[in-house]
Design a protein around this motif. Structure first.
Motif, PDB file in Angstrom:
ATOM      1  N   ASP A 105       6.487  -9.538  -7.812  1.00 16.64           N
ATOM      2  CA  ASP A 105       6.409  -8.314  -7.024  1.00 16.64           C
ATOM      3  C   ASP A 105       7.611  -8.197  -6.101  1.00 16.64           C
ATOM      4  OD1 ASP A 105       5.481  -5.970  -5.860  1.00 16.64           O
ATOM      5  OD2 ASP A 105       3.822  -6.906  -4.797  1.00 16.64           O
ATOM      6  N   LEU A 106       8.196  -7.015  -6.079  1.00 16.97           N
ATOM      7  CA  LEU A 106       9.263  -6.682  -5.150  1.00 16.97           C
ATOM      8  C   LEU A 106       8.951  -5.295  -4.621  1.00 16.97           C
ATOM      9  CD1 LEU A 106      13.066  -7.022  -5.481  1.00 16.97           C
ATOM     10  CD2 LEU A 106      12.080  -4.854  -4.831  1.00 16.97           C
ATOM     11  N   ALA A 107       8.930  -5.149  -3.302  1.00 16.83           N
ATOM     12  CA  ALA A 107       8.697  -3.837  -2.705  1.00 16.83           C
ATOM     13  C   ALA A 107       9.493  -3.728  -1.418  1.00 16.83           C
ATOM     14  CB  ALA A 107       7.207  -3.611  -2.438  1.00 16.83           C
ATOM     15  N   LEU A 120      -2.374  -9.194 -13.343  1.00 18.22           N
ATOM     16  CA  LEU A 120      -2.262  -8.524 -12.060  1.00 18.22           C
ATOM     17  C   LEU A 120      -3.512  -8.818 -11.237  1.00 18.22           C
ATOM     18  CD1 LEU A 120      -0.331  -6.608 -10.541  1.00 18.22           C
ATOM     19  CD2 LEU A 120      -1.777  -4.737 -11.322  1.00 18.22           C
ATOM     20  N   ASP A 121      -3.337  -9.083  -9.977  1.00 19.11           N
ATOM     21  CA  ASP A 121      -4.406  -9.356  -9.014  1.00 19.11           C
ATOM     22  C   ASP A 121      -5.150 -10.658  -9.304  1.00 19.11           C
ATOM     23  OD1 ASP A 121      -5.545  -8.666  -6.587  1.00 19.11           O
ATOM     24  OD2 ASP A 121      -7.223  -7.610  -7.514  1.00 19.11           O
ATOM     25  N   MET A 127       0.827  -1.217   0.000  1.00 17.47           N
ATOM     26  CA  MET A 127       0.000   0.000   0.000  1.00 17.47           C
ATOM     27  C   MET A 127       0.861   1.267   0.000  1.00 17.47           C
ATOM     28  SD  MET A 127      -3.197  -0.799  -0.187  1.00 17.47           S
ATOM     29  CE  MET A 127      -3.986   0.700   0.310  1.00 17.47           C
ATOM     30  N   LEU A 128       2.018   1.211   0.646  1.00 14.31           N
ATOM     31  CA  LEU A 128       2.905   2.370   0.719  1.00 14.31           C
ATOM     32  C   LEU A 128       3.695   2.595  -0.577  1.00 14.31           C
ATOM     33  CD1 LEU A 128       4.394   1.815   4.293  1.00 14.31           C
ATOM     34  CD2 LEU A 128       2.833   3.667   3.592  1.00 14.31           C
ATOM     35  N   CYS A 129       3.885   1.517  -1.352  1.00 14.10           N
ATOM     36  CA  CYS A 129       4.811   1.583  -2.487  1.00 14.10           C
ATOM     37  C   CYS A 129       4.166   1.804  -3.854  1.00 14.10           C
ATOM     38  CB  CYS A 129       5.653   0.313  -2.532  1.00 14.10           C
ATOM     39  SG  CYS A 129       6.777   0.168  -1.129  1.00 14.10           S
ATOM     40  N   ILE A 133      -0.576   1.593  -9.936  1.00 17.15           N
ATOM     41  CA  ILE A 133      -1.540   0.493 -10.055  1.00 17.15           C
ATOM     42  C   ILE A 133      -2.320   0.400  -8.753  1.00 17.15           C
ATOM     43  CG2 ILE A 133      -0.194  -0.891 -11.697  1.00 17.15           C
ATOM     44  CD1 ILE A 133       0.656  -2.625  -9.221  1.00 17.15           C
ATOM     45  N   GLU A 134      -3.477  -0.209  -8.833  1.00 14.26           N
ATOM     46  CA  GLU A 134      -4.212  -0.488  -7.608  1.00 14.26           C
ATOM     47  C   GLU A 134      -3.550  -1.689  -6.945  1.00 14.26           C
ATOM     48  OE1 GLU A 134      -8.693  -1.666  -6.245  1.00 14.26           O
ATOM     49  OE2 GLU A 134      -8.423  -0.353  -7.977  1.00 14.26           O
ATOM     50  N   PRO A 135      -3.246  -1.601  -5.669  1.00 16.38           N
ATOM     51  CA  PRO A 135      -2.598  -2.740  -4.998  1.00 16.38           C
ATOM     52  C   PRO A 135      -3.418  -4.018  -5.142  1.00 16.38           C
ATOM     53  CG  PRO A 135      -2.477  -0.798  -3.626  1.00 16.38           C
ATOM     54  CD  PRO A 135      -3.382  -0.456  -4.788  1.00 16.38           C
ATOM     55  N   GLU A 136      -2.704  -5.107  -5.156  1.00 18.33           N
ATOM     56  CA  GLU A 136      -3.349  -6.409  -5.310  1.00 18.33           C
ATOM     57  C   GLU A 136      -4.056  -6.825  -4.025  1.00 18.33           C
ATOM     58  OE1 GLU A 136      -1.356  -9.407  -7.989  1.00 18.33           O
ATOM     59  OE2 GLU A 136       0.374  -8.312  -7.206  1.00 18.33           O
ATOM     60  N   SER A 137      -4.990  -7.739  -4.179  1.00 19.21           N
ATOM     61  CA  SER A 137      -5.749  -8.227  -3.034  1.00 19.21           C
ATOM     62  C   SER A 137      -4.892  -9.156  -2.177  1.00 19.21           C
ATOM     63  CB  SER A 137      -6.988  -8.981  -3.513  1.00 19.21           C
ATOM     64  OG  SER A 137      -6.596 -10.200  -4.128  1.00 19.21           O
TER      65      SER A 137
END
Length: 170
Positions: free
Chosen positions: A88-90, A70-71, A19-21, A25-29
């Motif tokens: 995904d990498l964050a 995605l998602d 959510m911070l990164c 895009i809309e964050p995944e579920s």
């Protein structure tokens, strides 16, 4: 800081970092993120410092030229996969510049070589293209079947692959 296999118990912290990164895009579920950890627990990692997740990397085996949309809520792994897909990498914003991303990428590449994948792949978003080029990934014109999935990653999404050296080609 130490690297560990990602666990479902880490999911709350992974979701908070996501959510911070992500802004493009809309964050995944939660279900989508959990499906990667469940499907391929030996290719998903977190870097922790005092029980706090500082960054994560979720990767799954795929056939070269394929990615999940995605998602995606389901993560069905194909047998005979020849590519490790970095989904995904964050890194938590407070931990940027501390080498967390490098630790994660190094572990990803070590596992890809250990498991004898011929390719590593990812979808570059949010202006990360140059970073991934420096890691040896090259932009690839995606196969037609991948183009609609790529659109789910946003307008600047670029499919990239890296041929893994030392893997015998048939």
């Amino acid at each position: 800081m130490k690297i560990h296999a990602a666990q479902l118990a880490d999911l709350d912290q992974i979701m908070a970092i996501q959510m911070l990164c992500y802004y493009a895009i809309e964050p995944e579920s939660r279900l989508s993120m959990a499906s990667k950890i469940i499907a391929s627990p030996d290719t998903c990692f977190v870097v922790k410092e005092r029980d706090m997740v500082r960054g994560y990397l979720l990767a799954i085996p795929v056939m070269s030229g394929e990615t999940p949309a995605l998602d995606s809520e389901a993560c069905d792994l194909a047998g005979g996969a020849d590519c490790l897909y970095l989904h995904d990498l964050a890194v938590h914003p407070e931990s940027r510049g501390l080498g967390v991303g490098c630790i994660l990428v190094r572990q990803f590449m070590n596992i890809a070589h250990k498991k004898k994948f011929r390719h590593a792949s990812l979808v570059s978003i949010q202006d990360s293209f140059r970073f991934w080029q420096k890691q040896g990934f090259e932009a690839i014109v995606p196969p037609e079947k991948l183009q609609s999935k790529l659109m789910t990653y946003g307008q600047d999404a670029v499919y990239m692959e890296k041929l893994l050296i030392g893997i015998p080609q048939e």
